[in-house]
Design a protein around this motif. Sequence first.
Motif, PDB file in Angstrom:
ATOM      1  N   GLU A 184      14.000   0.425  -1.215  1.00 15.98           N
ATOM      2  CA  GLU A 184      13.506   0.461  -2.573  1.00 15.98           C
ATOM      3  C   GLU A 184      12.036  -0.365  -2.605  1.00 15.98           C
ATOM      4  OE1 GLU A 184      16.706   0.576  -5.705  1.00 15.98           O
ATOM      5  OE2 GLU A 184      17.526  -0.721  -4.083  1.00 15.98           O
ATOM      6  N   GLU A 187      11.201  -1.502  -7.478  1.00 13.35           N
ATOM      7  CA  GLU A 187      11.913  -0.642  -8.395  1.00 13.35           C
ATOM      8  C   GLU A 187      11.856  -1.072  -9.782  1.00 13.35           C
ATOM      9  OE1 GLU A 187      15.025  -3.040  -5.824  1.00 13.35           O
ATOM     10  OE2 GLU A 187      12.815  -2.965  -5.560  1.00 13.35           O
ATOM     11  N   ASN A 188      11.349  -2.372 -10.031  1.00  8.93           N
ATOM     12  CA  ASN A 188      11.449  -2.923 -11.544  1.00  8.93           C
ATOM     13  C   ASN A 188      10.168  -2.872 -12.382  1.00  8.93           C
ATOM     14  OD1 ASN A 188      14.292  -3.605 -11.876  1.00  8.93           O
ATOM     15  ND2 ASN A 188      13.806  -4.550 -10.068  1.00  8.93           N
ATOM     16  N   ILE A 190       7.198  -3.687 -11.849  1.00 14.66           N
ATOM     17  CA  ILE A 190       6.121  -4.808 -11.918  1.00 14.66           C
ATOM     18  C   ILE A 190       4.883  -4.341 -11.536  1.00 14.66           C
ATOM     19  CG2 ILE A 190       5.915  -7.255 -10.583  1.00 14.66           C
ATOM     20  CD1 ILE A 190       8.200  -6.819 -12.221  1.00 14.66           C
ATOM     21  N   LEU A 191       3.921  -5.094 -12.341  1.00 13.70           N
ATOM     22  CA  LEU A 191       2.440  -4.714 -12.326  1.00 13.70           C
ATOM     23  C   LEU A 191       1.918  -4.752 -10.716  1.00 13.70           C
ATOM     24  CD1 LEU A 191       0.195  -3.759 -14.313  1.00 13.70           C
ATOM     25  CD2 LEU A 191      -0.433  -6.019 -14.440  1.00 13.70           C
ATOM     26  N   ASP A 192       2.071  -5.893 -10.383  1.00 14.29           N
ATOM     27  CA  ASP A 192       1.351  -6.008  -8.879  1.00 14.29           C
ATOM     28  C   ASP A 192       2.422  -6.819  -7.930  1.00 14.29           C
ATOM     29  OD1 ASP A 192      -0.279  -7.171  -6.911  1.00 14.29           O
ATOM     30  OD2 ASP A 192      -1.226  -8.469  -8.155  1.00 14.29           O
ATOM     31  N   PRO A 193       3.119  -5.948  -7.358  1.00 13.41           N
ATOM     32  CA  PRO A 193       4.406  -6.741  -6.512  1.00 13.41           C
ATOM     33  C   PRO A 193       3.796  -7.373  -5.426  1.00 13.41           C
ATOM     34  CG  PRO A 193       4.445  -4.338  -6.417  1.00 13.41           C
ATOM     35  CD  PRO A 193       3.381  -4.557  -7.460  1.00 13.41           C
ATOM     36  N   PRO A 194       4.452  -8.265  -4.955  1.00 11.92           N
ATOM     37  CA  PRO A 194       4.137  -9.025  -3.735  1.00 11.92           C
ATOM     38  C   PRO A 194       3.929  -8.066  -2.404  1.00 11.92           C
ATOM     39  CG  PRO A 194       6.161  -9.840  -4.234  1.00 11.92           C
ATOM     40  CD  PRO A 194       5.835  -8.866  -5.203  1.00 11.92           C
ATOM     41  N   GLY A 195       3.340  -8.497  -1.354  1.00 14.20           N
ATOM     42  CA  GLY A 195       3.382  -7.743  -0.088  1.00 14.20           C
ATOM     43  C   GLY A 195       2.393  -6.641  -0.160  1.00 14.20           C
ATOM     44  N   TYR A 196       2.645  -5.782   0.912  1.00 10.84           N
ATOM     45  CA  TYR A 196       1.716  -4.745   0.807  1.00 10.84           C
ATOM     46  C   TYR A 196       2.050  -3.591  -0.220  1.00 10.84           C
ATOM     47  CZ  TYR A 196       0.437  -6.776   5.416  1.00 10.84           C
ATOM     48  OH  TYR A 196       0.040  -7.336   6.441  1.00 10.84           O
ATOM     49  N   ASP A 197       1.402  -2.950  -0.575  1.00 11.87           N
ATOM     50  CA  ASP A 197       1.235  -1.765  -1.703  1.00 11.87           C
ATOM     51  C   ASP A 197       1.955  -0.366  -1.133  1.00 11.87           C
ATOM     52  OD1 ASP A 197       1.153  -0.309  -4.045  1.00 11.87           O
ATOM     53  OD2 ASP A 197      -1.064  -0.060  -4.016  1.00 11.87           O
ATOM     54  N   LEU A 198       3.305  -0.873  -0.849  1.00 12.60           N
ATOM     55  CA  LEU A 198       4.028   0.461  -0.332  1.00 12.60           C
ATOM     56  C   LEU A 198       4.219   1.525  -1.064  1.00 12.60           C
ATOM     57  CD1 LEU A 198       6.675  -1.174   1.880  1.00 12.60           C
ATOM     58  CD2 LEU A 198       4.682  -0.303   2.731  1.00 12.60           C
ATOM     59  N   GLY A 200       1.721   2.384  -3.606  1.00 11.41           N
ATOM     60  CA  GLY A 200       0.652   3.324  -3.330  1.00 11.41           C
ATOM     61  C   GLY A 200       0.517   4.090  -1.867  1.00 11.41           C
ATOM     62  N   LEU A 201       0.828   3.344  -0.915  1.00 11.71           N
ATOM     63  CA  LEU A 201       0.842   4.198   0.166  1.00 11.71           C
ATOM     64  C   LEU A 201       1.724   5.466   0.421  1.00 11.71           C
ATOM     65  CD1 LEU A 201      -0.288   3.809   3.131  1.00 11.71           C
ATOM     66  CD2 LEU A 201       2.073   2.533   3.819  1.00 11.71           C
TER      67      LEU A 201
ATOM     68  N   THR B 421       5.427 -12.761  -7.715  1.00 15.70           N
ATOM     69  CA  THR B 421       4.318 -13.067  -8.053  1.00 15.70           C
ATOM     70  C   THR B 421       3.605 -11.939  -8.772  1.00 15.70           C
ATOM     71  OG1 THR B 421       1.807 -13.787  -7.080  1.00 15.70           O
ATOM     72  CG2 THR B 421       3.594 -12.308  -5.695  1.00 15.70           C
ATOM     73  N   MET B 434       9.982 -14.113  -0.713  1.00 15.92           N
ATOM     74  CA  MET B 434       9.900 -12.903  -0.615  1.00 15.92           C
ATOM     75  C   MET B 434      11.213 -12.080  -0.300  1.00 15.92           C
ATOM     76  SD  MET B 434       6.893 -11.224  -0.656  1.00 15.92           S
ATOM     77  CE  MET B 434       6.362 -10.365   0.641  1.00 15.92           C
ATOM     78  N   GLU B 442      12.909  -3.782   4.302  1.00 14.65           N
ATOM     79  CA  GLU B 442      11.681  -3.663   3.116  1.00 14.65           C
ATOM     80  C   GLU B 442      10.630  -4.383   3.858  1.00 14.65           C
ATOM     81  OE1 GLU B 442      14.289  -2.192  -0.540  1.00 14.65           O
ATOM     82  OE2 GLU B 442      13.560  -4.282  -0.504  1.00 14.65           O
ATOM     83  N   GLN B 446       6.874  -3.378   6.220  1.00 16.02           N
ATOM     84  CA  GLN B 446       5.515  -4.099   5.941  1.00 16.02           C
ATOM     85  C   GLN B 446       5.104  -4.772   6.925  1.00 16.02           C
ATOM     86  OE1 GLN B 446       5.138  -5.968   1.814  1.00 16.02           O
ATOM     87  NE2 GLN B 446       7.354  -5.591   1.852  1.00 16.02           N
ATOM     88  N   LEU B 464       2.417 -14.452   3.918  1.00 17.34           N
ATOM     89  CA  LEU B 464       2.611 -13.379   3.436  1.00 17.34           C
ATOM     90  C   LEU B 464       4.297 -12.965   3.526  1.00 17.34           C
ATOM     91  CD1 LEU B 464       2.040 -11.302   1.256  1.00 17.34           C
ATOM     92  CD2 LEU B 464       0.884  -9.763   3.142  1.00 17.34           C
TER      93      LEU B 464
END
Lengths: 477, 477
Positions: A184, A187-188, A190-198, A200-201, B421, B434, B442, B446, B464
């Motif tokens: 997942e 899932e909630n 969030i505007l800018d979740p941490p980690g890589y932008d999966l 978007g990917l 974050t 994280m 998950e 990443q 990260l």
Amino acid sequence: MRKKALYTNDPHIQALAQIVGEEAILYRKEDLIAYDCDGFTVHRHLPKAVVFPKHTAEVAAVVKYCHEHDLPFLARGAGTGLSGGAIPLNGEVVISLVRMKRLISVDLENRRAVVEPGFVNLKLTNSVANRGYYYAPDPSSQYCCTIGGNVAENAGGAHCLKYGVTTNHILGLEVVLPNGEMIEIGENGILDPPGYDLLGLLTGSEGTLGIVTKITVRILKSPEAKQTVLAYFDRVNDASQTVSDIISAGIVPAALEMMDQTAIEAVEAAAFPVGHPNDIEALLLIEVDGISAGIDEQIEEILHICRTRNVREVKVAQDEQERAKWWANRKTGFGAMGAISPDYLVQDGVIPRSKLPEVLQQIQQISEKYGLRIANIFHAGDGNLHPLVLFDSEKPGETEKALAAGSECLQACAAVGGSITGEHGVGIEKKEEMRFIFTDEEITAQTNIRDVFNRKNLLNAGKLFPTPGRCVEVKRA
Amino acid sequence: MRKKALYTNDPHIQALAQIVGEEAILYRKEDLIAYDCDGFTVHRHLPKAVVFPKHTAEVAAVVKYCHEHDLPFLARGAGTGLSGGAIPLNGEVVISLVRMKRLISVDLENRRAVVEPGFVNLKLTNSVANRGYYYAPDPSSQYCCTIGGNVAENAGGAHCLKYGVTTNHILGLEVVLPNGEMIEIGENGILDPPGYDLLGLLTGSEGTLGIVTKITVRILKSPEAKQTVLAYFDRVNDASQTVSDIISAGIVPAALEMMDQTAIEAVEAAAFPVGHPNDIEALLLIEVDGISAGIDEQIEEILHICRTRNVREVKVAQDEQERAKWWANRKTGFGAMGAISPDYLVQDGVIPRSKLPEVLQQIQQISEKYGLRIANIFHAGDGNLHPLVLFDSEKPGETEKALAAGSECLQACAAVGGSITGEHGVGIEKKEEMRFIFTDEEITAQTNIRDVFNRKNLLNAGKLFPTPGRCVEVKRA
């Protein structure tokens, strides 16, 4: 689907039928033929089977089975894609998501909804409209395309100029990975979740990285007011210049669409004519929305700009009925080509807005070179062109000519610093054209990512990236 | 930097000095000490050296050298990051990008500008303001932070509620990959480029996938009008409810900020006091912008909502000077903590907007549990909390208590379906946290991507992602 006995000894079909149920698998040629292509009809291939899982666990079990038995597989929504992304090139097991079509939840306070991938795009707006909300991405096929397919293709639409494409409205995904594992992401909402932008990917990865089984989308408050302007121009250059002027004035229209003369001929000959004159070179359909207070001033400024650019006639929709008529005429524009041509090929290039007059000129030259008419219906505000190459597949060689003309249109877009697809995806159709805009290193950076997710390359193989080694002339801006 | 002779026999330093020039490398302890941390000062490590390349080719040559000689390395902008992303944990060669600070081009017609990574955020707005444009992402450090750093962290800011975070404004990147190869992605500002969304993937990847050497950003037309409201509330719950009501009314403020009582005490004791009363529980700073026509009506509606929620006092900024004063007071809020506490730790959690009162309550309980004051200054409109844990690092054990309290605040955010974050990144600070929001699968999805780009894991290693094997209690919403 009616219940039926299984008439096959194929152990894979039997195993898959065990997972999804015998009534939820197709495997006979006469059934499979409906799944041999999607909205891109130039290539056709029969799948091995089509399964219709009812929930995520069934999707994961089918994927796991395919993974373990080295069976190629792919996901399919409504099959309206225009670049061949759902065509089973390798005799895939097609995982149809049309039975996973629930609206799982709506959370108005936090402006989001959760849907299954087979949920039809327009139904989401219809489900929340009475409470004053809507879902923004509006591909022309929205009355039948699914949100899962929209995620795969990062679908656009007429109102993406102001509101952004699908990726700007996806807040979370549940994904079955190509090995059958489930993750997942975000899932909630969030505007800018941490980690890589999966998130978007995965969005726009054209079904090559995983199968989306649950989607959290942003819903927006319906704008308080909308006004729509229709403007007729004798000269296409004046229409193009009007587009630039409106944007330069700081107005952000909700939509800013253009049709050229050939397109107007087609839409007037087809299902939803509105009486456009047949001797203009271009029309613009311009919509602004927002709070009531500022709308009239924006419309006044748009009318003023049209007049300074020699508009022949310009009018504001008098009511919702007139507005809806203009939009129906626009949104059925691709299909309308059938009224003036046996076949057509839609292209989907993107250019910097300032290059509009120059590229439209080049498309005209390509049309003359191949002796094929090319209509243009497109999202002018964000430079997303849709040249429609008209041809007759029954005339020998004409399909090939149409494909070559389409490819040349994309080359013209790439040459001015644009792109080969704005919203329809690469699929099968444009994979060699990827070389117009990406170097080998840039393509390898992407296929490396695919190989991490899709180690066996069983999921939707042969899509999105050019065939290694096959050489296409590279032209970079 | 003044010219100087090289006083070292280290062959790596000599080789790097050959690449960038002897005047563009630091390697003596007294010089390196300024680079042992960034805005997150809890951990400090000396780099091996700091190099100052002047252009992309020098960056690529340094990276290639490090790659070939297995030297850890990382990129650094202004070093204002708040999560330790630029701290040389492994004695890295720090590649400082501050000399690559050119504004390469501005293209108003297509609304974009190209900058080098060391270009300071606010300078971009200053460069185009006289022509009526601006760059939207506005982190509080914008007067000194660099756009390259903003890309690495996917920086937010007060106005991201309406305009989105950095990723929504990045149109193209030139990137030096960890092996020294160079790629360009989305360089022409295309809305939805084909292939995987590498632009999104790189943005916010906290310097672990590549080093950005050129950035194409979107610039926006400056809004015709702005109005700013300041509202004082006796009860924090009334302020929270006002936030929800404004959003529910369909108003999209450009910014919607909250400060609690402790925060107000600090900002009034520090550099830019504006005379906020010291006995209110919360204040809201609310800004709307857009075309002049609708602004007054929106302000009226906001004032009305504040009054229905028992506001003690509410006022509209009378002029740009008053507005600027309110914003200076807000934007220097973190630093203002120094006026009431020897040290402070900024946290950066995100929650669904509807959970605001509940989570603020829990933060109060965490404050009581640890006996440390916690101030809250935050982007209330998008649920991005910034609890500031006040402590004294000279008191034994208090730093550890502050870190534990900060982590518990994040756990409270994660438990209501939020995130650890919103805009400051994970860096060193939150890598174990994280696990509050990601499963092992998950995280692996990443780190697999990281390993594809960063095969030797020489680039910014140990950031990260949680340390493999180290176990932190996992709590999912």
